[in-house]
Design a protein around this motif. Structure first.
Motif, PDB file in Angstrom:
ATOM      1  N   ARG A 182     -52.701 -12.679  47.505  1.00  0.00           N
ATOM      2  CA  ARG A 182     -53.290 -12.991  48.810  1.00  0.00           C
ATOM      3  C   ARG A 182     -53.144 -11.817  49.786  1.00  0.00           C
ATOM      4  NH1 ARG A 182     -54.778 -17.694  50.308  1.00  0.00           N
ATOM      5  NH2 ARG A 182     -53.978 -17.427  52.416  1.00  0.00           N
ATOM      6  N   GLU A 183     -52.472 -10.732  49.337  1.00  0.00           N
ATOM      7  CA  GLU A 183     -52.200  -9.569  50.183  1.00  0.00           C
ATOM      8  C   GLU A 183     -51.578 -10.016  51.511  1.00  0.00           C
ATOM      9  OE1 GLU A 183     -55.765  -7.210  50.405  1.00  0.00           O
ATOM     10  OE2 GLU A 183     -55.914  -7.098  48.224  1.00  0.00           O
ATOM     11  N   PRO A 184     -50.433 -10.699  51.413  1.00  0.00           N
ATOM     12  CA  PRO A 184     -49.851 -11.333  52.597  1.00  0.00           C
ATOM     13  C   PRO A 184     -49.212 -10.363  53.580  1.00  0.00           C
ATOM     14  CG  PRO A 184     -48.364 -11.542  50.753  1.00  0.00           C
ATOM     15  CD  PRO A 184     -49.630 -10.907  50.216  1.00  0.00           C
ATOM     16  N   GLU A 185     -49.274 -10.760  54.828  1.00  0.00           N
ATOM     17  CA  GLU A 185     -48.494 -10.091  55.871  1.00  0.00           C
ATOM     18  C   GLU A 185     -47.118 -10.749  55.936  1.00  0.00           C
ATOM     19  OE1 GLU A 185     -51.297  -9.397  59.528  1.00  0.00           O
ATOM     20  OE2 GLU A 185     -52.008 -11.137  58.376  1.00  0.00           O
ATOM     21  N   LEU A 186     -47.082 -12.040  55.584  1.00  0.00           N
ATOM     22  CA  LEU A 186     -45.843 -12.811  55.549  1.00  0.00           C
ATOM     23  C   LEU A 186     -45.732 -13.427  54.160  1.00  0.00           C
ATOM     24  CD1 LEU A 186     -43.406 -14.123  57.038  1.00  0.00           C
ATOM     25  CD2 LEU A 186     -44.943 -16.025  57.601  1.00  0.00           C
ATOM     26  N   LEU A 187     -44.648 -13.121  53.480  1.00  0.00           N
ATOM     27  CA  LEU A 187     -44.405 -13.644  52.144  1.00  0.00           C
ATOM     28  C   LEU A 187     -43.267 -14.655  52.251  1.00  0.00           C
ATOM     29  CD1 LEU A 187     -45.066 -13.440  49.110  1.00  0.00           C
ATOM     30  CD2 LEU A 187     -43.409 -11.567  48.971  1.00  0.00           C
ATOM     31  N   VAL A 188     -43.551 -15.912  51.896  1.00  0.00           N
ATOM     32  CA  VAL A 188     -42.572 -16.996  52.002  1.00  0.00           C
ATOM     33  C   VAL A 188     -42.209 -17.439  50.593  1.00  0.00           C
ATOM     34  CG1 VAL A 188     -42.134 -19.320  52.872  1.00  0.00           C
ATOM     35  CG2 VAL A 188     -43.556 -17.737  54.205  1.00  0.00           C
ATOM     36  N   LEU A 189     -40.925 -17.308  50.274  1.00  0.00           N
ATOM     37  CA  LEU A 189     -40.429 -17.644  48.943  1.00  0.00           C
ATOM     38  C   LEU A 189     -39.431 -18.788  49.082  1.00  0.00           C
ATOM     39  CD1 LEU A 189     -39.640 -13.978  47.822  1.00  0.00           C
ATOM     40  CD2 LEU A 189     -41.811 -15.203  47.635  1.00  0.00           C
ATOM     41  N   ASP A 190     -39.758 -19.946  48.524  1.00  0.00           N
ATOM     42  CA  ASP A 190     -38.883 -21.115  48.601  1.00  0.00           C
ATOM     43  C   ASP A 190     -38.051 -21.164  47.322  1.00  0.00           C
ATOM     44  OD1 ASP A 190     -37.635 -23.496  49.170  1.00  0.00           O
ATOM     45  OD2 ASP A 190     -39.472 -24.666  49.392  1.00  0.00           O
ATOM     46  N   GLU A 191     -36.790 -20.801  47.430  1.00  0.00           N
ATOM     47  CA  GLU A 191     -35.861 -20.730  46.294  1.00  0.00           C
ATOM     48  C   GLU A 191     -36.458 -19.941  45.126  1.00  0.00           C
ATOM     49  OE1 GLU A 191     -33.410 -24.069  45.345  1.00  0.00           O
ATOM     50  OE2 GLU A 191     -33.699 -24.957  47.322  1.00  0.00           O
ATOM     51  N   PRO A 192     -36.681 -18.644  45.334  1.00  0.00           N
ATOM     52  CA  PRO A 192     -37.377 -17.843  44.325  1.00  0.00           C
ATOM     53  C   PRO A 192     -36.642 -17.682  43.004  1.00  0.00           C
ATOM     54  CG  PRO A 192     -36.475 -16.441  46.033  1.00  0.00           C
ATOM     55  CD  PRO A 192     -36.304 -17.856  46.498  1.00  0.00           C
TER      56      PRO A 192
END
Length: 184
Positions: A138-148
């Protein structure tokens, strides 16, 4: 003035009369790594859902940079075992992704070998890498990782955290290059 990607001010969420989040203040700037630590039931996933706009807080406000591109890696993903879904087809659910982009994303996270495998047959560590590749597409500006590192062995956890740091550093370098070209 802040160049925050997101800002939470006095956010509160209540479930069944219980305060899950109370008076949360948070601002995330580009390049920051923010880690939420706490026991099960502490409200970490609820906070993530509020940040993503999946949950409206009962009190306070959540501001997101206009047109903010977010890449989200869920804690886990259940795929019905009868669904014929390869890793490539799963990644191509992201709009505009073809095999070449999917391969590049998988290579970046060290999972290029699973591209044609059924999603249900890959290991927990491989699945986490595939989910991360999908978020990055998604070429994110914000990367959110939930329990990666959910379901990943200790060696794999260290590797994933190292990968996340490299991705952040690469993103910062790319942003600096764009800013210096724009200033020229």
């Amino acid at each position: 003035m802040s160049n925050a990607l997101i800002r939470l001010e006095q956010v509160g969420v209540t479930f069944a009369g219980q305060n899950v989040l109370d008076n949360i203040q948070l601002s995330v700037e580009p390049g920051q790594i923010v880690t939420l630590i706490g026991p099960n039931g502490a409200g970490k996933t609820t906070l993530v859902r509020a940040v993503l706009g999946l949950l409206k807080p009962d009190t306070g406000s959540v501001w997101r940079k206009p047109k903010l591109r977010v890449g989200y890696m869920p804690q886990k993903l259940f795929v019905d075992p009868t669904l014929p879904l390869s890793v490539l087809r799963f990644l191509r659910l992201v709009p505009g992704v073809d095999r070449t982009r999917a391969q590049a994303a998988l290579k970046e996270v060290g999972a290029e070998q699973v591209i044609d495998s059924p999603v249900q047959s890959i290991s927990g560590g491989e699945m986490q890498r595939v989910l991360l590749a999908r978020a990055l597409l998604r070429e994110p500006e914000l990367l959110v990782l939930d329990e990666p590192v959910q379901g990943v062995d200790v060696a794999g956890q260290a590797e994933l955290y190292s990968l996340i740091t490299r991705l952040r550093d690469r993103s910062e370098e790319h942003t600096s290059e764009l800013q210096s070209h724009a200033a020229s």
